[in-house]
Motif scaffolding. Structure first.
Motif, mmCIF file in Angstrom:
data_model
loop_
_atom_site.group_PDB
_atom_site.id
_atom_site.type_symbol
_atom_site.label_atom_id
_atom_site.label_comp_id
_atom_site.label_asym_id
_atom_site.label_seq_id
_atom_site.Cartn_x
_atom_site.Cartn_y
_atom_site.Cartn_z
ATOM 1 N N LEU A 1 0.442 12.400 -9.064
ATOM 2 C CA LEU A 1 -0.571 13.442 -9.017
ATOM 3 C C LEU A 1 0.040 14.790 -8.630
ATOM 4 N N ALA A 2 1.076 14.777 -7.804
ATOM 5 C CA ALA A 2 1.753 16.029 -7.453
ATOM 6 C C ALA A 2 2.405 16.652 -8.684
ATOM 7 N N VAL A 3 3.033 15.833 -9.513
ATOM 8 C CA VAL A 3 3.624 16.342 -10.754
ATOM 9 C C VAL A 3 2.538 16.929 -11.659
ATOM 10 N N ALA A 4 1.396 16.225 -11.743
ATOM 11 C CA ALA A 4 0.297 16.742 -12.571
ATOM 12 C C ALA A 4 -0.233 18.058 -12.016
ATOM 13 N N PHE A 5 -0.323 18.179 -10.698
ATOM 14 C CA PHE A 5 -0.802 19.422 -10.095
ATOM 15 C C PHE A 5 0.128 20.589 -10.418
ATOM 16 N N VAL A 6 1.433 20.332 -10.365
ATOM 17 C CA VAL A 6 2.408 21.397 -10.588
ATOM 18 C C VAL A 6 2.404 21.857 -12.038
ATOM 19 N N PRO B 1 -5.409 23.377 -13.978
ATOM 20 C CA PRO B 1 -6.781 22.851 -14.073
ATOM 21 C C PRO B 1 -6.921 21.448 -13.492
ATOM 22 N N VAL B 2 -5.871 20.616 -13.615
ATOM 23 C CA VAL B 2 -5.928 19.281 -13.028
ATOM 24 C C VAL B 2 -6.035 19.381 -11.513
ATOM 25 N N GLU B 3 -5.266 20.290 -10.926
ATOM 26 C CA GLU B 3 -5.337 20.481 -9.477
ATOM 27 C C GLU B 3 -6.710 20.995 -9.060
ATOM 28 N N ASP B 4 -7.232 21.951 -9.795
ATOM 29 C CA ASP B 4 -8.545 22.499 -9.455
ATOM 30 C C ASP B 4 -9.637 21.436 -9.550
ATOM 31 N N ALA B 5 -9.473 20.486 -10.475
ATOM 32 C CA ALA B 5 -10.492 19.464 -10.667
ATOM 33 C C ALA B 5 -10.389 18.341 -9.641
ATOM 34 N N PHE B 6 -9.164 17.950 -9.274
ATOM 35 C CA PHE B 6 -8.984 16.748 -8.455
ATOM 36 C C PHE B 6 -8.758 17.029 -6.974
ATOM 37 N N GLY C 1 0.807 -1.212 0.000
ATOM 38 C CA GLY C 1 0.000 0.000 0.000
ATOM 39 C C GLY C 1 0.840 1.261 0.000
ATOM 40 N N LEU C 2 1.953 1.253 0.761
ATOM 41 C CA LEU C 2 2.847 2.411 0.771
ATOM 42 C C LEU C 2 3.440 2.644 -0.610
ATOM 43 N N SER C 3 3.863 1.596 -1.285
ATOM 44 C CA SER C 3 4.457 1.738 -2.618
ATOM 45 C C SER C 3 3.446 2.307 -3.606
ATOM 46 N N PHE C 4 2.241 1.749 -3.607
ATOM 47 C CA PHE C 4 1.236 2.215 -4.562
ATOM 48 C C PHE C 4 0.755 3.618 -4.208
ATOM 49 N N GLY C 5 0.484 3.868 -2.932
ATOM 50 C CA GLY C 5 0.009 5.182 -2.524
ATOM 51 C C GLY C 5 1.041 6.273 -2.773
ATOM 52 N N ALA C 6 2.318 5.974 -2.487
ATOM 53 C CA ALA C 6 3.377 6.960 -2.721
ATOM 54 C C ALA C 6 3.540 7.238 -4.213
ATOM 55 N N ALA C 7 3.466 6.192 -5.042
ATOM 56 C CA ALA C 7 3.592 6.398 -6.483
ATOM 57 C C ALA C 7 2.450 7.261 -7.017
ATOM 58 N N MET C 8 1.231 6.988 -6.581
ATOM 59 C CA MET C 8 0.094 7.795 -7.039
ATOM 60 C C MET C 8 0.197 9.228 -6.524
ATOM 61 N N GLY C 9 0.655 9.381 -5.280
ATOM 62 C CA GLY C 9 0.821 10.734 -4.750
ATOM 63 C C GLY C 9 1.852 11.529 -5.519
ATOM 64 N N LEU C 10 2.969 10.897 -5.871
ATOM 65 C CA LEU C 10 4.010 11.592 -6.629
ATOM 66 C C LEU C 10 3.524 11.961 -8.035
ATOM 67 N N SER D 1 3.238 16.845 0.480
ATOM 68 C CA SER D 1 4.649 17.204 0.624
ATOM 69 C C SER D 1 5.341 17.300 -0.727
ATOM 70 N N ALA D 2 5.020 16.400 -1.658
ATOM 71 C CA ALA D 2 5.659 16.445 -2.970
ATOM 72 C C ALA D 2 5.218 17.678 -3.758
ATOM 73 N N ALA D 3 3.935 18.002 -3.712
ATOM 74 C CA ALA D 3 3.455 19.178 -4.435
ATOM 75 C C ALA D 3 4.106 20.451 -3.895
ATOM 76 N N ARG D 4 4.233 20.532 -2.579
ATOM 77 C CA ARG D 4 4.879 21.716 -2.006
ATOM 78 C C ARG D 4 6.361 21.763 -2.376
ATOM 79 N N GLY D 5 7.024 20.628 -2.319
ATOM 80 C CA GLY D 5 8.447 20.605 -2.653
ATOM 81 C C GLY D 5 8.716 20.923 -4.109
ATOM 82 N N LEU D 6 7.871 20.431 -5.009
ATOM 83 C CA LEU D 6 8.063 20.687 -6.431
ATOM 84 C C LEU D 6 7.857 22.157 -6.789
ATOM 85 N N ARG D 7 7.094 22.867 -5.955
ATOM 86 C CA ARG D 7 6.860 24.296 -6.199
ATOM 87 C C ARG D 7 7.858 25.184 -5.459
#
Length: 270
Positions: free
Chosen positions: A97-102, A106-111, A86-95, A156-162
């Protein structure tokens, strides 16, 4: 292996050993306090007449580990497998989605509102549904662990990428770097400390998520042990399961901290 790679590995080994020694020295006081507390419980609980079903002594908890009928370590392996998956899958999806948000507002506003809504849903209500949908096996436990691990990595990834300075962006653009070169050569290195911070939180939450799913309905795992042992007033087994769950969390946290130490070599964490 080349001589250069061999020499690099030999130089890295003493650094890792020195870091582990400093870590042990740093927490020596905490370990000493734990030993004193366990000794006080071992001698104080019988003297105070506290019954075993209310609060067992440390020796009784340790004795429950050796009970061959309980298979505590087998249940711990089941929980660890679900938490790690679960950690592997959840972390991969979080990373991802963070890249997509950055890169796409519009992707961030939608999701992002839906991400927040997913965190507002009570886990105790969602766990039985996952068991109904995915069956009584590894899948619902790993899915719950992924849901718990996903959010801290995303934030954390979205904040770090920005977290880039205008000077850094201007320098990379002056060299003609396009969007993906900026991501790979600038955003990700800058974001690594924040990403690892989120992973450390997610590691502990993944274990919690797996246990919540096991409490809701499972035939394996430490959550199943806690549920059955509590019903039978076997509090020594409950405490033993809690200790094993804590050890799984600490092991995952330590592995991530060590990876951070090796990967983020330009910024040594405290």
């Amino acid at each position: 292996m080349s001589n250069r790679a061999l020499s690099r590995d030999l130089r890295a080994t003493p650094r890792v050993s020195a870091w582990l020694f400093r870590l042990m020295r740093r927490y020596a006081a905490a370990l000493a306090l734990m030993v004193l507390l366990l000794a006080a419980l071992e001698w104080g609980l019988p003297a105070a007449g506290v019954p075993r079903y209310l609060l067992p002594t440390p020796s009784q908890v340790v004795a429950s580990f050796g009970d061959p009928r309980g298979d505590l370590f087998g249940h711990a392996r089941a929980t660890a497998s679900a938490a790690l998956l679960g950690l592997s899958f959840g972390a991969a999806m979080g990373l991802l989605l963070a890249v997509a948000f950055v890169h796409a507002r519009p992707v961030e506003d939608a999701f992002y509102p839906w991400v927040l809504l997913s965190q507002a849903v009570p886990a105790a209500a969602l766990a039985p549904l996952l068991t109904i949908w995915l069956g009584n096996g590894l899948a619902p436990r790993a899915a719950m662990a992924a849901l718990f691990a996903f959010f801290p990595v995303l934030v954390s990834a979205a904040r770090g990428l920005r977290d880039l300075s205008p000077e850094q962006l201007a320098l990379m653009r002056s060299w003609g770097a396009h969007r993906w070169q900026l991501l790979w050569h600038l955003r990700i290195p800058v974001a690594l400390p924040a990403i690892f911070a989120g992973l450390k939180v997610a590691a502990a939450l993944a274990v919690v998520g797996a246990i919540v799913s096991e409490l809701a309905g499972s035939g394996r795992g430490l959550g199943f042990v806690v549920s059955v042992a509590s019903y039978r007033l076997q509090t020594d087994r409950v405490f033993a399961a809690v200790v094993l769950a804590a050890l799984i969390s600490l092991t995952l946290h330590g592995a991530i901290a060590l990876a951070e130490r090796l990967i983020v070599f330009w910024r040594r964490p405290g």
